[in-house]
Structure formats: structure tokens, C-alpha cells
Scaffold this motif. Structure first.
Motif, short mmCIF file in Angstrom:
data_model
loop_
_atom_site.label_atom_id
_atom_site.label_comp_id
_atom_site.label_asym_id
_atom_site.label_seq_id
_atom_site.Cartn_x
_atom_site.Cartn_y
_atom_site.Cartn_z
N LYS A 1 8.24 1.71 -1.24
CA LYS A 1 7.44 2.58 -0.36
C LYS A 1 8.40 3.34 0.54
O LYS A 1 9.30 2.76 1.14
N SER A 2 8.21 4.67 0.60
CA SER A 2 9.11 5.48 1.46
C SER A 2 8.35 6.02 2.64
O SER A 2 7.16 6.00 2.73
N ASP B 1 -0.53 7.26 -1.94
CA ASP B 1 -0.27 7.71 -3.31
C ASP B 1 -1.00 6.81 -4.30
O ASP B 1 -1.20 5.62 -4.04
N LYS C 1 9.50 5.44 -6.37
CA LYS C 1 9.22 5.61 -4.95
C LYS C 1 7.84 6.23 -4.78
O LYS C 1 7.44 7.10 -5.55
N TYR C 2 7.15 5.77 -3.75
CA TYR C 2 5.81 6.27 -3.46
C TYR C 2 5.58 6.23 -1.96
O TYR C 2 6.32 5.57 -1.23
N LYS C 3 4.55 6.95 -1.49
CA LYS C 3 4.20 6.96 -0.07
C LYS C 3 2.82 6.33 0.10
O LYS C 3 2.06 6.21 -0.86
N SER C 4 2.49 5.98 1.33
CA SER C 4 1.15 5.47 1.62
C SER C 4 0.12 6.49 1.16
O SER C 4 0.29 7.69 1.37
#
Length: 111
Positions: A110-111, A10, A5-8
Motif C-alpha cells: 500500500k502506498s 483501489d 503497489k496500490y492506494k486506499s
């Protein structure tokens, strides 16, 4: 299957430490398009520090990456890790027998 999982914003990277004899990596960009992101052919089990920034290729909320290790002679070693902002998110370290192969599927969400 591993999920990373990753965020914008990252930085998502793959670091290869060993790839004896062959390691191939493909990222699924859609249901019909695949893109090769890594290919390395080696011998004698070298230590490496190959690093690939996957972040720019992650264009949809969920994408899969398939990595395949192939070994021809003697014992082989495959070792790679996926990092998000420098933090270990998924790690593989496996030995492959003579004339053996194995694949790993990593899902990026993407979280």
C-alpha cells in the motif's frame, strides 16, 4: 518476487485465464495466518475468466500472496494477472511440464 503497489480505495483483482491442472492461491494475513483465496482443478487446458477481488483482504500495508501451479499429465499452462483498477500490474504465463509444479510470490504494498 513481484511487487504490486496500490492506494486506499483501489480495486485489486486477480484474473485467471488458464490453470491446467491445478492452481492454488493463499494470502498471508499475518505471520501465522494464511487464507486460501483460490483453488481450481481442471483438465484439457481450458480458457477461463475467473476473477477474484483481493481488495477486501488487503488489511495491512504489506501482504504476500503465494500461487502454486501443479500439472500432472501432458503439458500444462498457467496464466493469471493481477490488476489494479483494471490496469495490468503483474502477469504470469508459463507452461508446466508433466508432473511439474511452480510457485509465484506476489507482494502487495500500500502506498
Amino acid at each position: 518476487m513481484a511487487t504490486v503497489k496500490y492506494k486506499s480505495g483501489d480495486r485489486v483483482t486477480m484474473r485467471i485465464v488458464r490453470a491446467d491442472n491445478i492452481l492454488l492461491g493463499y494470502l498471508a494475513e499475518s505471520t501465522t495466518v494464511r487464507r486460501k483465496i483460490y483453488e481450481r482443478m481442471t483438465d484439457f487446458d481450458p480458457h477461463m475468466q475467473d476473477e477474484i477481488d483481493i481488495s477486501p483482504a488487503l488489511r495491512s500495508p504489506k501482504q504476500d500472496m503465494l500461487l502454486t501451479g501443479i500439472n500432472f499429465t501432458g503439458g500444462g499452462q498457467i496464466e493469471f494477472l493481477i490488476e489494479v483498477n483494471g490496469t495490468d500490474a503483474h502477469r504470469v504465463s508459463e507452461k508446466l511440464g508433466k508432473n511439474a509444479s511452480k510457485s509465484w510470490l506476489v507482494s502487495f504494498q500500500k502506498s
